[in-house]
Design a protein around this motif. Sequence first.
Motif, PDB file in Angstrom:
ATOM      1  N   ALA A  91       0.836  -1.204   0.000  1.00  0.00           N
ATOM      2  CA  ALA A  91       0.000   0.000   0.000  1.00  0.00           C
ATOM      3  C   ALA A  91       0.871   1.254   0.000  1.00  0.00           C
ATOM      4  O   ALA A  91       2.049   1.224   0.385  1.00  0.00           O
ATOM      5  N   LEU A  92       0.263   2.348  -0.406  1.00  0.00           N
ATOM      6  CA  LEU A  92       0.975   3.637  -0.494  1.00  0.00           C
ATOM      7  C   LEU A  92       1.074   4.307   0.881  1.00  0.00           C
ATOM      8  O   LEU A  92       0.042   4.613   1.489  1.00  0.00           O
ATOM      9  N   PRO A  93       2.292   4.573   1.370  1.00  0.00           N
ATOM     10  CA  PRO A  93       2.399   5.412   2.562  1.00  0.00           C
ATOM     11  C   PRO A  93       1.967   6.849   2.185  1.00  0.00           C
ATOM     12  O   PRO A  93       2.392   7.376   1.152  1.00  0.00           O
ATOM     13  N   ARG A  94       1.131   7.425   3.026  1.00  0.00           N
ATOM     14  CA  ARG A  94       0.484   8.700   2.665  1.00  0.00           C
ATOM     15  C   ARG A  94       1.452   9.823   2.301  1.00  0.00           C
ATOM     16  O   ARG A  94       1.117  10.706   1.518  1.00  0.00           O
ATOM     17  N   HIS A  95       2.631   9.827   2.933  1.00  0.00           N
ATOM     18  CA  HIS A  95       3.516  10.975   2.731  1.00  0.00           C
ATOM     19  C   HIS A  95       4.351  10.862   1.449  1.00  0.00           C
ATOM     20  O   HIS A  95       5.042  11.817   1.083  1.00  0.00           O
ATOM     21  N   VAL A  96       4.283   9.730   0.767  1.00  0.00           N
ATOM     22  CA  VAL A  96       5.169   9.534  -0.392  1.00  0.00           C
ATOM     23  C   VAL A  96       4.882  10.516  -1.540  1.00  0.00           C
ATOM     24  O   VAL A  96       5.830  11.096  -2.097  1.00  0.00           O
TER      25      VAL A  96
END
Length: 439
Positions: A49-54
């Motif tokens: 999943a995508l880490p939000r800060h990326v």
Amino acid sequence: MSEPVQVSDPAGLVARGAALDAADELAPLRELFALNEGSVYLDGNSLGALPRHVPERVRDVMVRQWGELGIRSWTESGWWTAPERMGDRIAPLVGAAPGQIVVGDSTSVNVFKAVVAAVRLAGQDRASGRGPGSGQDRGSGQGPGSDEGRTEVLVDATTFPTDGYIARSAARMTGCRIVSLAPAELPAAIGPRTAAVLVNHVDFRTGRLHDLPGITAAAHEAGALAVWDLCHSAGALPVGLDAHGVDLAVGCTYKFLNGGPGSPAFLYVAERHQARFDSPLPGWNAHADPFAMADGFEAADGAVRGRVGTPDILSMLALDAALDVWADVRIADVRAKSLALTDFFLECVEAYAPPGRVSSPTPVAHAERGSQVALRCPEAPAVMDELIARGVVGDLRRPDLLRFGFTPLYVGFADAERAARVLGEVLAAVPGQVAPGRR
Ligand SMILES: Cc1ncc(COP(=O)(O)O)c(C=O)c1O
């Protein structure tokens, strides 16, 4: 699909899931990820999943580092050294001291580098009488006096296909032959003809965890090298590369390390092998002085000689940002939660699935289980389509395997319960047969 069916919960699994989540110290990490709260994401063993800060960090790389600094970023933003810097960030997650991992290329390309280099190292070991595990000279049997030659590469017969394809080509190029065997049969088969053994740490279909310490030790005992594919274990469980004396390893960063689609892979070259690591792809990034633009190739020191060409900076720095989520996380805690999650999921499946409709090839024993559960089901394609339609995202490995990956950083116990409950409902609604091996 027939009418929706609801399954009952006499064992109180919903309440148990909630209680387990409430006691879970890793649970707050879930907030770091962009997840669709309406669904359960159990495909982190395929794409994390995508880490939000990326996105914000990638935006900075594009707008400021590339857009404003431009070519100066190769030095001022540290682009040139990113492959080894990322390697050092991954190192603690796989039990490696710094200076042994470089990030770049795909896993497939790194398998090629590792297998060819392993065969070359084994040939040098044989010529010098040295053993691969210790860096010490070996007493007898494997050295110049034993003349059979190391002409076999043993490959895990259950491997992810790319490793097998690449190993066959690498073997042809190095004058070796491939021997394909189930991982459990490898230790007994490794012998004086073996140059290298290539094994997947976790089976991508069944989730079986293979015996990395045992197979590595057996390879060394016979004077061969052990090459491990960590795609399904890096970020999921302790690997212990240095502790177990692994020679070479590869892995991807888009599964349990959440680096993003197609994020670059990594290559581990044990420190004791680096001076003799002879890459089959000695590109200019592996040169001791790349900007000398010299005619002749002179390999850089250290793991850097595993690099090839210009690094894929946008993907690499998305990975850099994604690795921030590991700042305060211990891999031992991740492993403990992973096992608890997969235990609980298996228990829920047992409770909710109509009898005999699914069977699991995933080992029950913790020592043999990675971080996924596979369920065999003759109707797997239709069942997975319907699971995804109902918000439970796993994946299918044809013809009959349902795969569910458990990433402890963002999957919770209520997710496991819900996924199994929806599976029970879907199985009750999809007409089917009893799974093979179950009556
Ligand atoms: C065990 C294993 N090895 C290799 C690969 C392929 O890696 P790449 O596409 O980075 O070459 C995968 C992909 O899922 C995999 O699971």
